[in-house]
Design a protein around this motif. Structure first.
Motif, short mmCIF file in Angstrom:
data_model
loop_
_atom_site.label_atom_id
_atom_site.label_comp_id
_atom_site.label_asym_id
_atom_site.label_seq_id
_atom_site.Cartn_x
_atom_site.Cartn_y
_atom_site.Cartn_z
N UNK A 68 -23.72 10.33 21.95
CA UNK A 68 -24.56 11.44 22.41
C UNK A 68 -23.95 12.76 21.93
N UNK A 69 -24.79 13.71 21.59
CA UNK A 69 -24.31 14.99 21.05
C UNK A 69 -23.28 15.66 21.93
N UNK A 70 -23.48 15.63 23.25
CA UNK A 70 -22.54 16.32 24.12
C UNK A 70 -21.21 15.60 24.24
N UNK A 117 -25.77 -0.89 28.74
CA UNK A 117 -25.26 0.45 28.53
C UNK A 117 -25.98 1.43 29.46
N UNK A 118 -25.33 2.55 29.74
CA UNK A 118 -25.84 3.54 30.68
C UNK A 118 -25.76 4.91 30.02
N UNK A 119 -26.91 5.54 29.85
CA UNK A 119 -26.98 6.87 29.26
C UNK A 119 -27.26 7.86 30.38
N UNK A 153 -33.55 6.57 37.73
CA UNK A 153 -33.18 5.62 36.68
C UNK A 153 -34.42 4.94 36.10
N UNK A 154 -34.31 4.55 34.83
CA UNK A 154 -35.32 3.75 34.16
C UNK A 154 -34.61 2.90 33.10
N UNK A 187 -30.77 -0.70 28.34
CA UNK A 187 -30.05 0.51 28.71
C UNK A 187 -30.65 1.09 29.99
N UNK A 188 -29.84 1.75 30.78
CA UNK A 188 -30.33 2.60 31.86
C UNK A 188 -30.25 4.04 31.39
#
Length: 132
Positions: free
Chosen positions: A47-49, A81-83, A114-115, A125-126
Motif C-alpha cells: 500500500x502507498x502509505x 490478508x487484511x487491508x 469490514x467486507x 482479503x478483508x
C-alpha cells in the motif's frame, strides 16, 4: 530489540497479472521488480502509505508446479490478508469502480467495519476500518 514483519509471500501464477491487480485495482506501489533467474523475479508491492514505513509488503512468488494448487487458496479458504484503511467508504467505492470482486456486503463488527473481497488469484482479503 525492535522487530517487525517486513514481507509476506503470496503465491501467484503470473507476476504481471499480480502487479497489474495490486497497483491498478488496489492502488499499491510496485517496490521491486528484479529479474532473479530465467523464470524468477523478486517482485514486491505494498500500500502507498506503507512505502518507507514499517508496514509489510507482499512478495509475489511465482508458484512452482507442485505449488500451483495453492494459488488463490493459501489459507484453505479463510481470509488470508487484511487491508486496513482510515476511510472505509472511500476505498470500498474506489475498489468497486475498479472492478474488484466483493464476496459480501459491508458489515459492522464490534472491532471494525469490514467486507471480504478477492484478489485476481482468488485469495480472500478483508478491507477493514477499525473502530478503535
Amino acid at each position: 530489540m525492535q522487530q517487525s514483519v517486513c514481507n509476506v509471500s503470496l503465491l501467484v501464477n503470473d507476476y504481471d497479472k499480480g502487479i497489474e491487480f495490486y497497483t491498478q485495482s488496489l492502488g499499491f506501489s510496485l517496490l521491486d521488480d528484479i529479474k532473479n533467474g530465467p523464470d524468477s523475479r523478486w517482485v514486491r508491492v505494498a500500500p502507498n502509505n506503507a512505502v518507507g514505513q514499517s508496514g509489510a509488503a507482499l512478495v509475489l512468488m511465482k508458484a512452482q508446479e507442485q505449488q500451483s494448487q495453492w494459488v488463490g487458496n493459501q489459507t484453505g479458504g479463510s481470509v488470508a490478508f487484511f487491508l486496513q484503511t482510515d476511510d472505509f467508504q472511500r476505498d470500498y467505492h474506489a475498489m468497486q469502480q475498479k472492478g474488484v470482486t466483493f464476496l459480501e456486503q459491508p458489515r459492522d463488527e464490534p472491532y471494525a467495519t469490514v467486507v471480504i473481497f478477492q484478489d485476481c488469484f482468488g485469495n480472500k482479503w478483508d478491507l477493514l476500518q477499525p473502530k478503535f
